[in-house]
Design a protein around this motif. Structure first.
Motif, PDB file in Angstrom:
ATOM      1  N   GLY A 117      99.616 -91.726 -23.048  1.00  0.00           N
ATOM      2  CA  GLY A 117      98.514 -91.932 -22.120  1.00  0.00           C
ATOM      3  C   GLY A 117      98.866 -92.775 -20.915  1.00  0.00           C
ATOM      4  N   LYS A 118     100.064 -93.347 -20.907  1.00  0.00           N
ATOM      5  CA  LYS A 118     100.474 -94.206 -19.792  1.00  0.00           C
ATOM      6  C   LYS A 118     101.175 -93.386 -18.719  1.00  0.00           C
ATOM      7  CE  LYS A 118     102.767 -98.401 -18.543  1.00  0.00           C
ATOM      8  NZ  LYS A 118     103.017 -99.749 -18.945  1.00  0.00           N
ATOM      9  N   GLN A 119     100.776 -93.607 -17.464  1.00  0.00           N
ATOM     10  CA  GLN A 119     101.467 -92.973 -16.341  1.00  0.00           C
ATOM     11  C   GLN A 119     102.742 -93.768 -16.080  1.00  0.00           C
ATOM     12  OE1 GLN A 119      99.225 -91.873 -12.799  1.00  0.00           O
ATOM     13  NE2 GLN A 119     100.934 -92.568 -11.569  1.00  0.00           N
ATOM     14  N   ILE A 120     103.889 -93.064 -16.065  1.00  0.00           N
ATOM     15  CA  ILE A 120     105.168 -93.757 -15.899  1.00  0.00           C
ATOM     16  C   ILE A 120     105.898 -93.351 -14.625  1.00  0.00           C
ATOM     17  CG2 ILE A 120     105.478 -94.173 -18.365  1.00  0.00           C
ATOM     18  CD1 ILE A 120     107.574 -91.826 -18.249  1.00  0.00           C
ATOM     19  N   GLY A 121     105.250 -92.595 -13.763  1.00  0.00           N
ATOM     20  CA  GLY A 121     105.943 -92.227 -12.533  1.00  0.00           C
ATOM     21  C   GLY A 121     105.071 -91.472 -11.559  1.00  0.00           C
ATOM     22  N   ARG A 122     105.493 -91.525 -10.284  1.00  0.00           N
ATOM     23  CA  ARG A 122     104.901 -90.758  -9.202  1.00  0.00           C
ATOM     24  C   ARG A 122     106.059 -90.277  -8.333  1.00  0.00           C
ATOM     25  NH1 ARG A 122      99.510 -91.447  -8.339  1.00  0.00           N
ATOM     26  NH2 ARG A 122      99.603 -91.187  -6.084  1.00  0.00           N
ATOM     27  N   LEU A 123     106.144 -88.965  -8.178  1.00  0.00           N
ATOM     28  CA  LEU A 123     107.242 -88.368  -7.433  1.00  0.00           C
ATOM     29  C   LEU A 123     106.704 -87.416  -6.368  1.00  0.00           C
ATOM     30  CD1 LEU A 123     109.464 -87.425 -10.498  1.00  0.00           C
ATOM     31  CD2 LEU A 123     109.854 -89.336  -8.938  1.00  0.00           C
ATOM     32  N   ALA A 124     107.383 -87.353  -5.256  1.00  0.00           N
ATOM     33  CA  ALA A 124     107.052 -86.405  -4.193  1.00  0.00           C
ATOM     34  C   ALA A 124     108.306 -85.618  -3.863  1.00  0.00           C
ATOM     35  CB  ALA A 124     106.559 -87.151  -2.951  1.00  0.00           C
ATOM     36  N   VAL A 142     103.767 -88.509 -13.591  1.00  0.00           N
ATOM     37  CA  VAL A 142     104.459 -88.375 -14.870  1.00  0.00           C
ATOM     38  C   VAL A 142     103.677 -89.194 -15.884  1.00  0.00           C
ATOM     39  CG1 VAL A 142     106.641 -88.670 -16.092  1.00  0.00           C
ATOM     40  CG2 VAL A 142     106.656 -88.246 -13.614  1.00  0.00           C
ATOM     41  N   MET A 143     103.158 -88.525 -16.917  1.00  0.00           N
ATOM     42  CA  MET A 143     102.316 -89.170 -17.924  1.00  0.00           C
ATOM     43  C   MET A 143     102.900 -88.915 -19.307  1.00  0.00           C
ATOM     44  SD  MET A 143      99.139 -90.651 -18.319  1.00  0.00           S
ATOM     45  CE  MET A 143      98.200 -90.093 -16.925  1.00  0.00           C
ATOM     46  N   LEU A 144     103.028 -89.978 -20.105  1.00  0.00           N
ATOM     47  CA  LEU A 144     103.503 -89.808 -21.475  1.00  0.00           C
ATOM     48  C   LEU A 144     102.373 -89.249 -22.325  1.00  0.00           C
ATOM     49  CD1 LEU A 144     105.647 -93.007 -22.098  1.00  0.00           C
ATOM     50  CD2 LEU A 144     106.435 -90.655 -21.823  1.00  0.00           C
ATOM     51  N   LYS A 145     102.679 -88.224 -23.122  1.00  0.00           N
ATOM     52  CA  LYS A 145     101.684 -87.595 -23.989  1.00  0.00           C
ATOM     53  C   LYS A 145     101.829 -88.017 -25.442  1.00  0.00           C
ATOM     54  CE  LYS A 145     100.633 -83.294 -23.334  1.00  0.00           C
ATOM     55  NZ  LYS A 145     100.742 -81.832 -23.204  1.00  0.00           N
ATOM     56  N   GLY A 153     112.929 -94.159  -8.065  1.00  0.00           N
ATOM     57  CA  GLY A 153     113.439 -93.112  -8.936  1.00  0.00           C
ATOM     58  C   GLY A 153     113.562 -91.781  -8.246  1.00  0.00           C
ATOM     59  N   SER A 154     114.186 -90.861  -8.956  1.00  0.00           N
ATOM     60  CA  SER A 154     114.326 -89.508  -8.442  1.00  0.00           C
ATOM     61  C   SER A 154     114.433 -88.552  -9.623  1.00  0.00           C
ATOM     62  CB  SER A 154     115.557 -89.384  -7.547  1.00  0.00           C
ATOM     63  OG  SER A 154     116.739 -89.635  -8.278  1.00  0.00           O
ATOM     64  N   GLY A 155     114.159 -87.302  -9.331  1.00  0.00           N
ATOM     65  CA  GLY A 155     114.269 -86.257 -10.330  1.00  0.00           C
ATOM     66  C   GLY A 155     114.850 -85.012  -9.701  1.00  0.00           C
ATOM     67  N   SER A 156     115.674 -84.317 -10.442  1.00  0.00           N
ATOM     68  CA  SER A 156     116.317 -83.096  -9.963  1.00  0.00           C
ATOM     69  C   SER A 156     116.208 -82.038 -11.057  1.00  0.00           C
ATOM     70  CB  SER A 156     117.773 -83.387  -9.628  1.00  0.00           C
ATOM     71  OG  SER A 156     118.434 -82.223  -9.225  1.00  0.00           O
ATOM     72  N   VAL A 157     115.530 -80.931 -10.731  1.00  0.00           N
ATOM     73  CA  VAL A 157     115.313 -79.862 -11.706  1.00  0.00           C
ATOM     74  C   VAL A 157     116.394 -78.805 -11.567  1.00  0.00           C
ATOM     75  CG1 VAL A 157     113.710 -78.097 -12.521  1.00  0.00           C
ATOM     76  CG2 VAL A 157     112.822 -80.222 -11.564  1.00  0.00           C
ATOM     77  N   GLU A 178     108.728 -93.344  -7.689  1.00  0.00           N
ATOM     78  CA  GLU A 178     108.845 -94.502  -8.565  1.00  0.00           C
ATOM     79  C   GLU A 178     108.766 -94.077 -10.022  1.00  0.00           C
ATOM     80  OE1 GLU A 178     105.673 -97.131  -7.421  1.00  0.00           O
ATOM     81  OE2 GLU A 178     106.912 -98.056  -5.875  1.00  0.00           O
ATOM     82  N   ILE A 179     109.576 -94.739 -10.852  1.00  0.00           N
ATOM     83  CA  ILE A 179     109.605 -94.502 -12.291  1.00  0.00           C
ATOM     84  C   ILE A 179     109.423 -95.849 -12.985  1.00  0.00           C
ATOM     85  CG2 ILE A 179     111.016 -93.704 -14.227  1.00  0.00           C
ATOM     86  CD1 ILE A 179     110.283 -91.452 -12.378  1.00  0.00           C
TER      87      ILE A 179
END
Length: 111
Positions: free
Chosen positions: A55-62, A46-49, A83-87, A71-72
């Motif tokens: 330009g900062k990476q703010i997360g890695r999700l699997a 997850v990268m902020l645009k 962290g977690s994400g649900s689409v 992590e977020i």
């Protein structure tokens, strides 16, 4: 009764054949910035645009099938949480937790 069972079987087959919602893409965060989520190795980064922390990476999700964990990072405080994400459709519910007890959620919108 036979027609009802046949209809239920068709409905079950139709839902099983649908693909899960992808997490990859551009998302509008709760604070209004744009975040890009894409593959980076075997996980999604997850990268902020846009915004102050562009330009900062703010997360890695699997994960897969619309459910992800990892992590977020809160870029303003530079603190990392589990962290977690649900689409679901064009919404991504992001959640960050400290010790899996104190959690904060926000919903992002697909751009």
């Amino acid at each position: 009764m036979q027609k009802l069972m046949l209809a239920a079987a068709f409905a079950l087959a139709a839902t099983a054949g649908q693909a899960a919602e992808p997490i990859e893409g551009n998302w509008k965060t709760a604070s209004g910035e744009t975040a890009a989520i894409g593959k980076c190795g075997s996980v999604y980064c997850v990268m902020l645009k846009t915004g102050k922390h562009a330009g900062k990476q703010i997360g890695r999700l699997a994960g897969k099938d619309g459910e992800y964990s990892g992590e977020i990072t809160d870029p303003a405080e530079d603190k990392t949480y589990s962290g977690s994400g649900s689409v679901s459709g064009n919404s991504l519910k992001m959640k960050g937790c400290v010790l899996k007890i104190l959690c904060k959620s926000q919903t992002w919108t697909r751009l």
